[in-house]
Structure formats: C-alpha cells, structure tokens
Design an enzyme around this catalytic site. Structure first.
Site, PDB file in Angstrom:
ATOM      1  CG  HIS A  80      -3.919  -2.871  -2.037  1.00 14.09           C
ATOM      2  ND1 HIS A  80      -2.769  -3.475  -1.782  1.00 14.09           N
ATOM      3  CD2 HIS A  80      -3.978  -2.214  -0.585  1.00 14.09           C
ATOM      4  CE1 HIS A  80      -2.387  -3.469  -0.723  1.00 14.09           C
ATOM      5  NE2 HIS A  80      -3.037  -2.665   0.193  1.00 14.09           N
TER       6      HIS A  80
ATOM      7  CG  ASN B 238       1.777   1.306  12.811  1.00 12.12           C
ATOM      8  OD1 ASN B 238       1.675   0.935  11.664  1.00 12.12           O
ATOM      9  ND2 ASN B 238       1.976   0.500  13.816  1.00 12.12           N
TER      10      ASN B 238
ATOM     11  CG  HIS C  35      -3.892  -8.570   1.846  1.00  8.93           C
ATOM     12  ND1 HIS C  35      -4.532  -7.406   0.927  1.00  8.93           N
ATOM     13  CD2 HIS C  35      -2.720  -7.988   2.233  1.00  8.93           C
ATOM     14  CE1 HIS C  35      -3.514  -6.677   0.864  1.00  8.93           C
ATOM     15  NE2 HIS C  35      -2.347  -6.814   1.554  1.00  8.93           N
TER      16      HIS C  35
ATOM     17  CG  HIS D 218      -6.477   1.199   7.491  1.00 10.14           C
ATOM     18  ND1 HIS D 218      -5.462   0.211   7.199  1.00 10.14           N
ATOM     19  CD2 HIS D 218      -7.025   1.289   6.171  1.00 10.14           C
ATOM     20  CE1 HIS D 218      -5.345  -0.222   5.848  1.00 10.14           C
ATOM     21  NE2 HIS D 218      -6.300   0.605   5.254  1.00 10.14           N
TER      22      HIS D 218
ATOM     23  CG  MET E  99      -1.620  -8.243   8.912  1.00  5.13           C
ATOM     24  SD  MET E  99      -3.335  -7.167   8.831  1.00  5.13           S
ATOM     25  CE  MET E  99      -2.967  -6.555  10.565  1.00  5.13           C
ATOM     26  CB  SER E 100       1.258  -8.949   2.618  1.00  3.89           C
ATOM     27  OG  SER E 100       2.188  -7.895   2.945  1.00  3.89           O
TER      28      SER E 100
ATOM     29  CE1 TYR F 100      -6.775  -7.151   4.755  1.00  2.49           C
ATOM     30  CE2 TYR F 100      -4.664  -7.918   5.384  1.00  2.49           C
ATOM     31  CZ  TYR F 100      -5.491  -6.753   4.521  1.00  2.49           C
ATOM     32  OH  TYR F 100      -4.963  -5.878   4.055  1.00  2.49           O
ATOM     33  CD  GLU F 101      -7.961  -8.548   0.487  1.00  3.63           C
ATOM     34  OE1 GLU F 101      -9.088  -7.965  -0.426  1.00  3.63           O
ATOM     35  OE2 GLU F 101      -6.888  -8.737   0.116  1.00  3.63           O
TER      36      GLU F 101
ATOM     37  CB  ALA G 291       2.504  -1.039   4.897  1.00  2.06           C
TER      38      ALA G 291
ATOM     39  CB  SER H 123      -0.885  -0.035   1.219  1.00  2.00           C
ATOM     40  OG  SER H 123      -0.463  -0.567   2.458  1.00  2.00           O
TER      41      SER H 123
HETATM   42  N1  HPA Z   1       0.868  -4.659  12.497  1.00  2.00           N
HETATM   43  C1  HPA Z   1       0.582  -5.171  11.542  1.00  2.00           C
HETATM   44  N2  HPA Z   1       0.154  -4.967  10.278  1.00  2.00           N
HETATM   45  C2  HPA Z   1       0.769  -3.649  10.000  1.00  2.00           C
HETATM   46  C3  HPA Z   1       0.909  -2.557  11.016  1.00  2.00           C
HETATM   47  C4  HPA Z   1       0.989  -3.222  12.425  1.00  2.00           C
HETATM   48  O1  HPA Z   1       1.088  -2.132  13.405  1.00  2.00           O
HETATM   49  N3  HPA Z   1       1.037  -1.379  10.586  1.00  2.00           N
HETATM   50  C5  HPA Z   1       1.025  -1.560   9.065  1.00  2.00           C
HETATM   51  N4  HPA Z   1       0.903  -2.891   8.810  1.00  2.00           N
END
Ligand code: HPA
Length: 287
Positions: free
Chosen positions: A74, A247, A96, A259, A223-224, A98-99, A126, A43
């Site tokens: 995306h 972050n 993903h 997010h 998560m990827s 998670y989708e 990210a 992203s």
């Molecule tokens: N955790 C998991 N995935 C992420 C995060 C996070 O803090 N920031 C961006 N993608």
C-alpha cells in the site's frame, strides 16, 4: 489536530478530525483541477495510480491528519489527474482499523473528497470468498455491505455537510452497478455480485466464523471499505465498490490461506479490474 492522533474507542477524535486543514492542503495542490470521482485502491491495484494522466501527487506526509500507511503493497499518496478523460483523485493507501486507526481516520480521506466536491466514490478491496462458488480470482461487484467492524466514522458530533442518520438503502448506487455490469459484459469480464462483510481483523476468520458469515448473508469478507462508504453516504456521494476475491474463506477448501497468496492473486485480478474501471469511467455520465 496532532498528526495521526488516535483516541480509539468510538473512533471520534474529539475534533472535526482535521477535515478542513487536510482539505486546504489538498485543494491548494490541486490548483484548478476539480476531481469528480474518487477511487480508493485496494491491495494490488496501486499501479492504477501510475496511469493517471498529468498526475498531481500528494504524499500523505504532507496532509495533516493522514498517517503513513503501514501495510506492505500500500502506498501513501493521493494522485489527482485524469483517467479516461474524467477528473479523478486516487487514494493509494488506506488507513485500516486493524492497524489501530480510528474509524474517523479511516474515513478522513472520504471526508476530504466530499469537501472537494466529488460526486462518485469508487472503492476496491481484496476479500475472502464466503459464497462457496467463489474461487480465488473472482471479481465481485458489491451489492451491499454488512458492518461487523463495530465502529462507525459517523459516531460523534454531527459534522457540517453530513446527515446525522444517513439512509443506507441503495448504499451502492443501482445505476452505477448497472453500468458496471453492462461494461463488464461488453468487455467480456466475468463479474459476480454479492454482499461484502467488513470485520475488524487483522486475524483472518476461523472456519466457523466463515460459516456464520455465510448464514448472515455475506458473500465476501474483508477488513476495509465500509468506513469510507459510510462517510460518503452521509454526504450524498454515490458509491460503487468491487472486491477481488483472493481466496476462498477459511474452511471452505480445507487449505490454509496466506497473506502472500492474497497479494499474488489480488495483483492478477487487479489488471482485469483496472480495465473494467477505465471502461466504466469512459462511459460515466456525470450530472
Ligand atoms: N478474510 C478477510 N480478509 C481478507 C481475506 C479473508 O479471507 N482475503 C483477503 N482479505
């Protein structure tokens, strides 16, 4: 294969995942172009697809087995052409877990790239910072990963051209990492290096989970990325990966993350990463 069909569980769709059909469609559209490097855009990096010279754009809707991407920011297309003179194929939009996608679907584009004969896979994402000295905005070269998704796209019958038990030593190619560090230094781009841990998501981690990940040896959490790298390694494709730390992980600063913050920071750092990626492509020596 039924478009977007999922079986969940192990991630095995019960067939070869439609690799042949998807590859045929992509190959036809590429014509004489033979991409040597595939780049998966996380992203914030979507704009890099627009910098591809003489682009051939292939919408996911035209590729059998490729679902429509479901995350805002995306896109859903492959863009092939040249970047810094190197024939590339760029994946704008990932699938993903998670989708609700299976690991096999997440790994399908990498399998198609493998069939097309690419030599190098560059992955970007990210991620949250686990290492306490990583503020939001840090750019991290992936040295290694930990797979805590509890899924693997290689589970199921062995596929042609893939090793059954791929060796994961030097998963992220040492020579490419050295090149990345050298180019970053020459361009004055700060580049950290660390271990990426992949979780299923979509919930962000609890502060206790972040502390656990730190003890496990992780520096960044996301998560990827891991599914496509596993596919690439089983095919002997060299991998290079970058995380944009958007972050600090939960509990590190005491501030709640959002997010929106993740998207805003990844867009800023993505500009730096795209300069670095182009610098690397310009100096790449392909076999
Ligand atoms: N955790 C998991 N995935 C992420 C995060 C996070 O803090 N920031 C961006 N993608």
């Amino acid at each position: 294969m039924v478009k977007g069909k999922e079986t969940g569980g192990t991630g095995w769709t019960g067939k070869t995942g439609g690799v042949g059909e998807a590859t045929e469609v992509v190959r036809k559209r590429l014509g004489t172009l033979k991409p040597r490097v595939a780049i998966v855009l996380g992203s914030g990096l979507g704009f890099l697809a627009d910098e591809v010279v003489d682009p051939i754009r292939i919408a996911y809707s035209a590729i059998p087995g490729f679902p429509e991407p479901g995350v805002a920011g995306h896109k859903g297309e492959l863009v092939a052409g040249k970047l810094e003179g190197v024939p590339v194929i760029v994946q704008a939009g990932r699938f993903h877990l998670y989708e609700g996608h299976s690991a096999a679907t997440a790994g399908l584009p990498a399998r198609v790239f493998g069939e097309l004969g690419i030599e190098i896979l560059i992955v970007t994402n990210a991620a949250g910072g686990v290492r306490r000295t990583f503020p939001g905005g840090t750019l991290m070269l992936i040295a290694d990963h930990i797979n805590l998704m509890w899924r693997n796209p290689l589970a199921g019958p062995s596929q042609p051209g893939e090793q059954r038990f791929p060796i994961m030593h030097h998963c992220y190619d040492s020579a490419l990492r050295l090149l990345a560090r050298t180019v970053a230094r020459d361009l004055g781009i700060a580049l950290e290096e660390g271990v990426y841990v992949a979780l299923l998501g979509p919930s962000y981690e609890t502060p206790t989970e972040v502390r656990m990940l730190e003890r496990l040896g992780a520096d960044a959490v996301g998560m990827s990325t891991v599914p496509e790298v596993l596919v690439a390694r089983s095919r002997g494709i060299r991998c290079l990966g970058f995380s944009i730390i958007t972050n600090p992980g939960a509990g590190i600063t005491g501030e709640a993350l959002s997010h929106e913050e993740v998207l805003a920071v990844s867009e800023q750092v993505a500009r730096r990463l795209s300069v670095l990626l182009k610098g690397i492509l310009a100096r790449l020596i392909l076999g």
